[in-house]
Design an enzyme around this catalytic site. Structure first.
Site, PDB file in Angstrom:
ATOM      1  N   GLY A 200      -3.265   2.756  -9.485  1.00  0.00           N
ATOM      2  CA  GLY A 200      -4.464   2.742  -8.658  1.00  0.00           C
ATOM      3  C   GLY A 200      -4.190   2.484  -7.199  1.00  0.00           C
ATOM      4  O   GLY A 200      -5.023   1.921  -6.488  1.00  0.00           O
TER       5      GLY A 200
ATOM      6  N   THR B  29       5.505   6.937 -10.595  1.00  0.00           N
ATOM      7  CA  THR B  29       4.467   7.649  -9.858  1.00  0.00           C
ATOM      8  C   THR B  29       4.963   8.949  -9.258  1.00  0.00           C
ATOM      9  O   THR B  29       6.156   9.092  -8.962  1.00  0.00           O
ATOM     10  CB  THR B  29       3.908   6.760  -8.731  1.00  0.00           C
ATOM     11  OG1 THR B  29       2.814   7.419  -8.097  1.00  0.00           O
ATOM     12  CG2 THR B  29       4.973   6.459  -7.684  1.00  0.00           C
TER      13      THR B  29
ATOM     14  N   GLU C 235       5.008  11.363  -2.187  1.00  0.00           N
ATOM     15  CA  GLU C 235       5.169   9.954  -1.818  1.00  0.00           C
ATOM     16  C   GLU C 235       5.287   9.718  -0.326  1.00  0.00           C
ATOM     17  O   GLU C 235       5.008   8.607   0.155  1.00  0.00           O
ATOM     18  CB  GLU C 235       6.399   9.363  -2.508  1.00  0.00           C
ATOM     19  CG  GLU C 235       6.293   9.257  -4.001  1.00  0.00           C
ATOM     20  CD  GLU C 235       5.167   8.358  -4.464  1.00  0.00           C
ATOM     21  OE1 GLU C 235       4.649   7.575  -3.655  1.00  0.00           O
ATOM     22  OE2 GLU C 235       4.800   8.445  -5.633  1.00  0.00           O
TER      23      GLU C 235
ATOM     24  N   THR D 142      -0.004   7.630 -10.325  1.00  0.00           N
ATOM     25  CA  THR D 142       0.734   6.461 -10.803  1.00  0.00           C
ATOM     26  C   THR D 142       0.385   6.099 -12.248  1.00  0.00           C
ATOM     27  O   THR D 142      -0.715   6.339 -12.737  1.00  0.00           O
ATOM     28  CB  THR D 142       0.514   5.246  -9.882  1.00  0.00           C
ATOM     29  OG1 THR D 142       0.734   5.639  -8.528  1.00  0.00           O
ATOM     30  CG2 THR D 142       1.468   4.120 -10.204  1.00  0.00           C
TER      31      THR D 142
ATOM     32  N   ASP E  47       2.760   7.952   1.719  1.00  0.00           N
ATOM     33  CA  ASP E  47       2.643   6.491   1.702  1.00  0.00           C
ATOM     34  C   ASP E  47       3.213   5.861   2.971  1.00  0.00           C
ATOM     35  O   ASP E  47       3.039   4.668   3.212  1.00  0.00           O
ATOM     36  CB  ASP E  47       3.365   5.905   0.485  1.00  0.00           C
ATOM     37  CG  ASP E  47       2.461   5.819  -0.727  1.00  0.00           C
ATOM     38  OD1 ASP E  47       1.262   6.120  -0.615  1.00  0.00           O
ATOM     39  OD2 ASP E  47       2.960   5.446  -1.810  1.00  0.00           O
TER      40      ASP E  47
ATOM     41  N   SER F 250       5.262   0.735  -0.921  1.00  0.00           N
ATOM     42  CA  SER F 250       4.513   0.997  -2.150  1.00  0.00           C
ATOM     43  C   SER F 250       3.675  -0.215  -2.524  1.00  0.00           C
ATOM     44  O   SER F 250       4.017  -1.349  -2.194  1.00  0.00           O
ATOM     45  CB  SER F 250       5.490   1.304  -3.286  1.00  0.00           C
ATOM     46  OG  SER F 250       4.812   1.385  -4.527  1.00  0.00           O
ATOM     47  N   SER F 251       2.593   0.051  -3.245  1.00  0.00           N
ATOM     48  CA  SER F 251       1.757  -1.019  -3.807  1.00  0.00           C
ATOM     49  C   SER F 251       2.118  -1.341  -5.247  1.00  0.00           C
ATOM     50  O   SER F 251       1.566  -2.280  -5.826  1.00  0.00           O
ATOM     51  CB  SER F 251       0.280  -0.604  -3.754  1.00  0.00           C
ATOM     52  OG  SER F 251      -0.145  -0.390  -2.436  1.00  0.00           O
TER      53      SER F 251
END
Length: 585
Positions: free
Chosen positions: A489, A421, A440, A403, A443, A467-468
């Site tokens: 991160g 990302t 991805e 990311t 995730d 996602s964060s």
């Protein structure tokens, strides 16, 4: 007590812990400004061409070139994303996806979802082999972790609405970097060294980045990526559709379907049918400031806002950043916000996410009432926000380490906050046309059920994984943009962004100093994590006295970027932990 599973590093991650006028198509791209970083640090006037902050100065310069040509913040953001595909291949690029939050001078905010999607053939048991779930680290390499990339559809949608320069002009700095070469940086070489031990990298990538002895090329080596240059030239000339159809789509589907590890059924139809989506911005008031971010499938806006709003009743300004009680309160608010995140957040097209309830001031006040200045909550449970109807199980988050984030502002007062990302370092390890394909889909929750109930973030065909990523805009009491910020991160991103906002708004720090503040992270369980080698590590005894039974120091893996408005100037900020820079045209 053992670490939570998502903080038990995979082998690679463990090593990584120790990026007006439309000119004619042939418009010249001017050479780099010789003193851009100095100008960015000192600040530039609001009516100047603008400012860019990114995790690599070469990518920030690509964005600055667009501003120099009279481009918009959106133009600059797209050019930055494309250049990062070249110079920060381990973190982001056209083989992945992202979220873009756009703000105008009048305070209008819109968001675009370019998150990757699972192939239509995907099922909740996508990561099962012989009836057993793959371990997280085993699920990453190869085809099964790859989602349909979204960054170029996102870029095309944003450019159609907010671009001022010709589409092909945005590609020229990235094409030049790929064609003429770019130097390997210390960060890239460190990650290449770690990746070489996993055997996950594609042979085409090995030919680019490794010598005949199997070792990464030395720092400073000029790398040329003609395959990527050709890919970018094609998309520049033919538009984003050329990525999702024709030869490129065939190559992507074939690479995923024939991967030496974890081959998976992705079709050219999966690519052709991909769409970026405009989503409603998620905004709320923290003190006198309006905080706006990206809604589901991002957990960023709801989690960042919850962390902040639950702290609103405390006088953080009086406590200050040197007081352990401040960090104790931040950790407690994180516990509560992450519990709700893990329970409720997923792709809103598949799950009824109670966004309004999760950001409801009365609900967050009730959650805040659980926080004490003198003792820790310990283990916490998700709340029941208004509108929560689904009986999903809460699942542990998983941590990513790829990311990148970048921010741009232009001469008209528009801003772009863009997080991009490919997920883990070098994504799936598969390369097509000189770029890496993401991982991805890891995730998603690899195990789709817990305690006999489905999890909201389980795999489904066409679904976008939670996602964060937390691209954020902050508006002041005067209605004008105060701060554009975001971070990289993985699951720590909302904690990083909330901390930076607290640093600016509550502790009156510059954006640079707020980003540089140490990170505390309390995602769940009874453990909290503090950044090793910082003042927070020295506060461990004090935090333990406040009831935190397990306080662990961890090496930093953080990377944030921001631009703030101070008076009549824009000022850029890049994380001192990274190789990032803020560049003025």
């Amino acid at each position: 007590m053992s670490l939570p599973r998502f903080l038990q590093p995979a082998p690679l991650v463990a090593l990584l812990l120790a990026s007006g006028c439309v000119p004619p198509p042939t418009a010249a791209i001017s050479p780099a400004n010789p003193t851009p970083a100095v100008a960015a640090a000192e600040g530039v006037p609001l009516d100047s061409p603008g400012l860019v902050s990114a995790a690599d100065p070469r990518a920030a310069e690509a964005g600055a070139q667009m501003l120099r040509l009279g481009g918009s913040a959106t133009d600059a953001a797209i050019a930055t994303m494309l250049a990062l595909t070249v110079v920060e291949p381990q973190s982001s690029g056209i083989g992945g996806g992202g979220f873009l939050v756009l703000g105008d001078a009048a305070g209008g905010v819109e968001t675009i979802d370019g998150r990757e999607t699972a192939p239509k053939a995907a099922t909740p048991q996508w990561f099962y082999v012989d009836g057993k779930a793959l371990a997280y680290g085993d699920a990453i390499p190869g085809g099964r972790s790859v989602g349909v990339p979204g960054n170029l559809r996102l870029a095309a949608m944003a450019h159609n609405g907010k671009g001022r320069l010709a589409w092909r002009t945005l590609f020229q700095p990235a094409i030049r970097l790929a064609r003429e070469g770019f130097a390997i940086t210390p960060r890239l070489r460190t990650i290449l060294a770690a990746a070489s031990r996993t055997g996950a990298l594609d042979p085409d990538a090995r030919a680019l980045y490794y010598g005949s002895d199997g070792q990464p090329l030395p720092v400073g080596t000029q790398v040329r990526n003609p395959a990527l240059a050709a890919t970018l030239e094609m998309i520049a000339a033919r538009g984003a559709d050329s990525f999702y159809s024709g030869d490129n789509a065939t190559l992507v589907a074939s690479k995923v379907g024939t991967a030496p590890r974890n081959p998976a059924p992705m079709t050219t139809s999966d690519l052709a049918d991909y769409k970026a989506v405009r989503r409603p911005a998620v905004c709320g008031m923290y003190r006198a400031y309006r905080i706006c971010g990206m809604g589901p499938p991002s957990s960023g806006a709801t989690t960042v806002f919850a962390i902040l709003k639950q702290l609103e009743r405390f006088d953080l300004k009086a406590l200050g950043p040197q007081n352990p009680v401040s960090w104790h309160l931040i950790a407690e608010s994180q516990r509560l916000a992450y519990a709700d995140r893990d329970q409720y957040l997923a792709d809103g097209d598949f799950v009824a996410v109670p966004v309004a309830g999760l950001t409801d001031p009365a609900y967050l006040a009730s959650r805040s009432a659980l926080i004490s200045e003198s003792t820790s909550l310990g283990l916490v449970q998700p709340g029941t926000p208004p509108g929560a109807r689904l009986a999903f199980a809460r699942a542990e988050p998983q941590e990513e380490h790829g990311t990148t984030h970048f921010v741009t502002v232009d001469r008209w007062g528009n801003a772009a906050s863009y997080t991009s990302t490919i997920e883990g370092p070098f994504g799936s390890g598969l390369m097509v046309g000189g770029y890496y394909l993401n991982n991805e889909l890891t995730d998603f929750n690899i195990v789709p059920d817990k305690d006999g109930k489905p999890t909201a973030n389980r795999v489904e065909g066409g679904k976008r994984p939670r996602s964060s990523m937390s691209p954020t805009l902050v508006y002041g009491p005067d209605g004008k943009l105060r701060l554009a910020v975001g971070a990289a991160g993985g699951v720590t991103i909302p904690a990083q962004v909330a901390k930076a906002i607290i640093g600016v708004l509550d502790w009156n720090l510059s954006a640079r100093d707020a980003i540089a503040l140490p990170v505390i992270f309390a995602p769940g369980g009874d453990a909290i994590f503090v950044e090793k080698g910082t003042t927070l590590e020295a506060m461990i005894p004090a935090l333990q006295q406040l009831g935190h039974a397990q306080v662990l120091a961890r090496s930093p893996s953080f990377k944030a970027n921001a631009i703030e408005r101070v008076g009549d100037r824009w000022r850029g900020a890049a994380d001192p932990r990274s190789e990032g820079a803020a560049i003025a045209p």
